[in-house]
Design an enzyme around this catalytic site. Structure first.
Site, PDB file in Angstrom:
ATOM      1  N   ASP C 233       0.864  -1.217  -0.143  1.00  0.00           N
ATOM      2  CA  ASP C 233      -0.061   0.032   0.021  1.00  0.00           C
ATOM      3  C   ASP C 233       0.893   1.367   0.117  1.00  0.00           C
ATOM      4  O   ASP C 233       0.229   2.405   0.437  1.00  0.00           O
ATOM      5  CB  ASP C 233      -1.062  -0.138   1.119  1.00  0.00           C
ATOM      6  CG  ASP C 233      -1.853  -1.088   1.312  1.00  0.00           C
ATOM      7  OD1 ASP C 233      -2.206  -1.655   0.028  1.00  0.00           O
ATOM      8  OD2 ASP C 233      -2.443  -1.547   2.189  1.00  0.00           O
ATOM      9  N   ALA C 234       2.240   1.033  -0.473  1.00  0.00           N
ATOM     10  CA  ALA C 234       2.832   2.342  -0.319  1.00  0.00           C
ATOM     11  C   ALA C 234       3.261   2.749  -1.848  1.00  0.00           C
ATOM     12  O   ALA C 234       4.431   3.826  -1.747  1.00  0.00           O
ATOM     13  CB  ALA C 234       4.132   1.951   0.456  1.00  0.00           C
TER      14      ALA C 234
END
Lengths: 289, 289, 289, 289
Positions: C233-234
């Site tokens: 999720d980065a």
């Protein structure tokens, strides 16, 4: 926000779209030693018009500042049918604020002004009511009252225009000034009077838009900042925003919620104007980034 | 979202505001063994009207389901001048969808329907064009075409109404149905026809709102779901939303961006209707939480 | 939205910022008979990098289509340290969709796909569960199930990659695919896997963001579409949006309200990718107009 | 907004949810001659807690104002395990504002205060820097500077608390006060210190959230007003909002855009607190309409 250290020129222009037009203008700047620090352009393919805002540092620019307009005009404007305006970031435009009785918009403007957010000077506040005289005092800005009646309107506006000239005013902000400005007055400041209307135009043109919104049962209210033209609430729109409301909200709540919209939408419009980000064309605005 | 396991009754009501009215209704439910699981109320202090939505579990309620309306009517409605509607969560309302050529709204409705999000049955899709017949096939829903001309409109609408009755339709959703529905048709389904209009009403009433928005140079576009009344685009508003646009957006881009608004705003309106969260009063809606 | 009639080339590029770089590239196109129909550029003054997207019609362009990359590379890329990608509007990229059990995102993608909104081909849907097989059938798209366990993950992903190659897939959309993709898999499709995460990242990274949002008592929920990198999720964010919630909303309501966000935010991200409007630089995106 | 003419009592309460609890409380008011002008309630079905805000006119209420708390406590609170607070609309709460160097939030608060929007008295502004002394002067509000160092913090906070007591302060607003308040200080004002944090919490907790947002490449920035607890930036959230940003926005632009968010989100939070619309329960807020 602007870089105050380096002197820059800002060119806002439009012309019929034509191949290579960006290259023509950027070349003029590059070749003469200008360092472009901003370029945003737009092509309206319906009207076939090219719009551009370009800003460059003048430190090493070989054309003297006071000759740029002349050179650009002679070398390019006629040839490419360019309509343009030239600004310099070290000129501080002078803005007059017109108010009536409600203070939320003027306070928002002055809070930004006082904090040094804007490259602007506010020498004068004009009102048709004495109610907000205190605001002028608080911020050390001259405050003048011009009460307007049907009978004295023409005369009072003349006096206002005279005063605006004395103060060297470049543009005017109607910060909830609840008085329609005459056509004669508007013609003195074409696309240089910014108004805030308390609805998402073109809905609810004219007086009491919150009452009309309440009556209609809308689920959103809005605000619109726009340049004033001789058609009521029909000038080029600079900025709009809305807030969500519900059946629970009375007219008073709409007015209250609307105030936050009005002040933010007006201040955003004024900021764009001050920063030379707005170009008007045929009753619409191009807003550069 | 609704709890399907327990049978509940939903009462939507309004009456002149009067002291103790909440206590009267909640007492009726509590005393008779109903367990209140939802209560939302609103007082319109301009009209002096009290509105309430109340839902209770029927498991231990001593009044038989088919007698509740009668009892409530006899015991309270006349006495307190209550106008009310009673619904049961285990009845599945039947919804017809009207379409023309654009598919974004119908797909959004059917995606939710197919996923089981809504307590509704869609037995039929009606169109004035054959273009979307494939959509009916894909989702196994009957699809009927009623081409409309000036000459045959009255007759076709009669045939539509007959068909809607055959399908046992309770309410109708106009999912970008590009055809004005006649007054006679509307009167068959008062406050039971939901339309999506592609503007933030009351701006840009009528045809081609995106073209009008482009012409006016607005900085926002919107969409509005509302009940259809005999005044064009003037019925009670259920839901509205907007999207930000800029001078760069052509009419085609407005239409494209607007589609996302339209489908979401329509689906939200339909969902509120299905969940019995909407109460209409004098051309405005009360939307319960 | 794209003009299908005229063949165009799209150049996405970045390089160290340097005077005259716009003129260099526009000259290359103009001089060789290309008609520029789109130009958007951005200068990152922190990194001192110039970014541009430029599109031109090929009808009269003297450099053959299959030589443009070579010519541009030889003549300019090395000289100005330009990193670039060249696309043609008449190539139809091939997109695979990965799903699990929830259908709202895939339906939103397919509704747009079916309506012809996007210049894309979706040859295959891949899932780790059989639940949505019906969706594939409805839209006549191959649907393959690859159940994933800790033990078989490596092997299954290899099979998936093999299949993606067979289908000639250019990029992948994870439409609420509830399975973490391995680093090996991601490396096959750098900046070509688009995910939707159901929070406004970087808040609520990882599993169950709506539960975490409920626990924290936030007043907004969000969704984020981003390119998948090996950090969970980065990856570079393409698009985000939020919806307002209140204390009344249970986790189930958050999930329900969030679905509309997720599907719109994912579809907007996918659309920008398909239209070649996204340029990735150092874990951030430049999104052209 | 509050009706100043009629004296009212406002009861904020919560208790374990139980059948008939609304009727119990409304009966107490109705039977004793109180006219209910506001009722909003909420049931948290996870925690099984009932929340209510109820307001009634005291003109004909038979229980003397100074006995209501006692009576309600004796008759109901113990029996139904009700936790409650009682307020009266004719008491003017006293609010202290803490600032550092940035003026946008304090100006927004004072503009509303000066316009008489809020039922509040601001007797004092406290700062850790002298920069905004001028603001105090402009609005005729006492301004005191308490410079804080690691060494003197404990002692300075004691002096602040002493001063707050002298000014009879009921609650504190941290209007971009760039100094962490100690646990001892916070314990003096439980749920009575409102802070504005310049991010959409829980993203970007702590210092320099705009720098962190820029680094992460988010497409939205936010602001959060919340009650201060002993966990940094982790107290109950009252209000949040966001603004859209793009890759073009530098950290400076984020800070500039964020200011409008911060001031509006803080003022909305403060307004809700002043109007007794906030009830705190287990690190979350219930916000009544």
């Amino acid at each position: 926000m602007a870089n105050k250290q380096n002197s820059t020129a800002i060119l806002l222009m439009h012309c019929p779209d034509q191949p290579g037009i960006i290259a023509v203008v950027t070349d003029f700047i590059n070749v003469n030693g200008g360092n472009i620090i901003y370029l945003d352009q737009h092509v309206d393919r319906v009207e076939n018009i090219f719009f551009m805002r370009i800003e460059w540092e003048l430190a090493a620019f070989v054309v003297p500042k006071d000759k740029i307009e002349d050179y650009f005009s002679t070398l390019y404007a006629a040839k490419y049918q360019i309509y343009f305006r030239l600004y310099f970031n070290d000129y501080v435009p002078r803005m007059a604020v017109f108010v009536s009785r409600r203070s939320h918009c003027i306070y928002d403007l002055l809070a930004r002004y006082t904090a040094g957010e804007w490259n602007v000077k506010i020498p004068v506040i004009i009102s048709n009511h004495p109610d907000l005289a205190e605001v002028g005092k608080r911020f050390d800005i001259d405050f003048h009252v011009f009460p307007i009646t049907k009978e004295n309107k023409q005369e009072q506006e003349k006096a206002e225009i005279k005063m605006l000239r004395q103060y060297g005013v470049d543009f005017i902000v109607l910060a909830r000034y609840m008085q329609i400005v005459s056509e004669d007055f508007i013609r003195q400041y074409p696309n240089r009077i910014i108004n805030i209307h308390h609805s998402f135009l073109p809905a609810f043109i004219g007086a009491k838009p919150y009452h009309a919104a309440f009556e209609r049962g809308v689920k959103l209210i809005g605000a619109t900042s726009h340049y004033v033209t001789t058609d009521l609430d029909a000038g080029p729109i600079i900025e709009q925003d809305i807030a969500r409301i519900s059946h629970k909200d009375t007219v008073e709540v709409l007015i209250h919620k609307g105030q936050d919209l009005e002040k933010i939408v007006l201040s955003r419009g004024v900021e764009k104007h001050i920063r030379r980000k707005v170009l008007t064309y045929k009753n619409k605005t191009v807003i550069f980034n």
